[in-house]
Scaffold this active site. Structure first.
Site, mmCIF file in Angstrom:
data_model
loop_
_atom_site.group_PDB
_atom_site.id
_atom_site.type_symbol
_atom_site.label_atom_id
_atom_site.label_comp_id
_atom_site.label_asym_id
_atom_site.label_seq_id
_atom_site.Cartn_x
_atom_site.Cartn_y
_atom_site.Cartn_z
ATOM 1 N N SER A 1 -41.367 24.420 68.405
ATOM 2 C CA SER A 1 -42.250 24.648 69.685
ATOM 3 C C SER A 1 -41.332 25.047 71.039
ATOM 4 O O SER A 1 -40.596 26.050 70.780
ATOM 5 C CB SER A 1 -42.846 23.128 69.940
ATOM 6 O OG SER A 1 -43.707 23.287 71.161
ATOM 7 N N ASP B 1 -52.716 27.698 66.659
ATOM 8 C CA ASP B 1 -51.626 26.389 66.952
ATOM 9 C C ASP B 1 -52.267 25.455 67.670
ATOM 10 O O ASP B 1 -53.048 25.721 68.851
ATOM 11 C CB ASP B 1 -50.408 27.292 67.874
ATOM 12 C CG ASP B 1 -49.395 26.357 68.084
ATOM 13 O OD1 ASP B 1 -48.346 26.485 67.292
ATOM 14 O OD2 ASP B 1 -49.739 25.315 68.809
ATOM 15 N N HIS C 1 -48.942 22.368 64.415
ATOM 16 C CA HIS C 1 -47.705 22.847 65.438
ATOM 17 C C HIS C 1 -46.562 22.490 64.700
ATOM 18 O O HIS C 1 -46.377 21.166 64.637
ATOM 19 C CB HIS C 1 -48.060 21.950 66.777
ATOM 20 C CG HIS C 1 -47.328 22.327 67.732
ATOM 21 N ND1 HIS C 1 -47.273 23.772 68.290
ATOM 22 C CD2 HIS C 1 -46.516 22.002 68.701
ATOM 23 C CE1 HIS C 1 -46.492 23.988 69.091
ATOM 24 N NE2 HIS C 1 -45.888 22.830 69.696
#
Ligand SMILES: *[C@@H]1O[C@H](CO)[C@@H](O)[C@H](O)[C@H]1NC(C)=O
Ligand SMILES: *[C@@H]1O[C@H](CO)[C@@H](O)[C@H](O)[C@H]1NC(C)=O
Ligand SMILES: *[C@@H]1O[C@H](CO)[C@@H](O)[C@H](O)[C@H]1NC(C)=O
Length: 403
Positions: free
Chosen positions: A211, A307, A374
């Protein structure tokens, strides 16, 4: 894809590592039929059988926090002025001279208020960080869970600056608002410390992150390469870090404005590629699509086409849906109606388009699947278990528990 191992799982990116220099990418998402498949899969709502090896939680997976003590002299401090930290587990056997760094994620703060709020969390202060964390997935030291990296030196880098390790102190306030913007300094101090404890001797090294940590990986990838021995093999792996400059459902560029605010607040432009900054608006240079064009070090991208974070914050941010029309769909794709699905498919197409030049690069690779998730590398369930996404001529869709 002729010689893909039938058991190629997400960790199959190692194939790419071994076939050094040979492009080996896979786009595993295959359009609408895949979505239908996801929906069918989700609608069964069965708890997935978890791999016993993957879920074995033994205390020796826990790794202690090391604070970056020399950081004070250099002013390399978290948002609140505390010392940044990392977790280190020494490599062994054939992995003794191999290093895997993993930068944790946690979004960004784009306003004084959101950065002040972050100061009282682990994402802004080491005072709130867990003293021990579990190393799993790509960080696991068990060969059964992590056959390719288990014996490498492994470092989990804690994130406490709010700007993907790219803030600059020149942008701090001199009027009593106590917020430190030291991301770039933290990155530099951290790398020095890791070099001192053995990274200087690395034969191969992989900088990775999830991320916002995936974005930090891309931002600092070439610098990482330059600071390591010339003869070392060095690569970067961004997991769920490929954020797109796309419009939300109301047609606003929410993510773009957000990045503009982060850049302005923390002075991030100084950490971005000079070539890019001179050619275009700095916000563009914070989007991976631009970063990967200029990066010289081989990059591997792992990203779901749907995502979870990007759907929540780029496609359907809260403000874009005051009526709650997307409320259920953005949490669970099986509640999406056909027009919503069309928007999500459009988002996927934008991702594929943004990656089209990258696919032509000789070095580097990517793994794009249709998960609604994610970050997939650091969780045992998505990294290397019986339910992990895999390539086997066709795609096996995986839906994991946070979806
Ligand atoms: C300090 O300056 C910033 C930027 O001009 C402003 O937003 C903030 O409110 C100021 N803080 C104080 C305590 O005056
Ligand atoms: C940190 O400081 C100690 C003591 O001053 C020193 O011995 C060590 O080399 C420093 N480490 C780094 C990475 O600079
Ligand atoms: C988003 O778009 C709508 C419709 O075009 C507009 O009314 C609204 O002000 C925009 N919101 C933001 C935050 O820009």
């Amino acid at each position: 894809m002729a010689n893909v191992n039938p058991n190629l799982r997400l960790r199959g990116l190692l194939l790419w590592w071994r076939k050094w220099g040979k492009m080996d990418w896979a786009i595993a998402a295959t359009g609408f039929s895949t979505i239908v498949f996801i929906l069918t899969y989700l609608s069964r709502r069965l708890p997935l059988p978890l791999d016993p090896a993957a879920t074995a939680l033994t205390t020796d997976n826990l790794v202690g926090l090391t604070l970056l003590h020399n950081a004070t002299d250099r002013g390399a401090l978290c948002l609140d002025g505390s010392l940044p930290g990392y977790h280190f587990r020494k490599g062994f056997g054939s992995g003794s001279n191999s290093w895997l760094l993993h930068i944790e994620g946690g979004g960004w703060c784009n306003t004084i208020a959101s950065c002040l709020e972050r100061k009282s969390t682990a994402l802004g202060s080491s005072k709130y960080m867990d003293h021990q964390v579990r190393f799993s997935g790509i960080l696991s030291h068990q060969s059964s869970q992590n056959p390719d990296f288990f014996n490498w030196n492994k470092v989990k880098i804690r994130y406490c600056d709010g700007a993907s390790f790219a803030g600059h102190p020149q942008h701090e306030f001199k009027n009593g608002t106590k917020l430190l913007f030291r991301g770039q300094l933290i990155w530099e101090a951290l790398l020095d410390e890791l070099l001192a404890i053995g990274l200087f001797n690395a034969k191969q090294a992989l900088l990775s992150g999830c991320s916002a940590g995936g974005l930090a990986t891309l931002i600092h990838c070439d610098d990482f390469r330059e600071r390591l021995p010339k003869d070392a093999t060095v690569k970067c792996l961004a997991d769920a870090g490929f954020f797109l400059d796309e419009k939300d459902v109301l047609g606003n560029y929410t993510m773009r404005s957000f990045y503009q605010d982060v850049i302005q607040l923390q002075g991030v432009a100084k950490s971005l590629q000079k070539n890019c900054i001179t050619r275009m608006d700095p916000y563009k240079c914070l989007f991976p699509q631009e970063i990967i064009k200029e990066t010289r070090t081989p990059i591997f991208l792992v990203n779901p086409a749907y995502d979870f974070w990007q759907i929540q914050h780029i496609v359907v941010p809260d403000a874009s849906d005051p009526q709650g029309y997307w409320k259920r769909c953005r949490m669970n794709l099986r509640y999406c109606n056909p027009s919503q699905m069309e928007i999500l498919l459009g988002f996927r197409s934008s991702l594929i388009k943004a990656l089209s030049d990258f696919q032509q690069k000789k070095e580097g690779g990517l793994f794009i699947n249709s998960c609604f998730s994610h970050c997939q590398t650091w969780m045992a369930e998505t990294w290397h278990s019986s339910t992990s996404p895999r390539i086997n001529g066709k795609v096996r869709i995986f839906y994991h528990l946070i979806c």
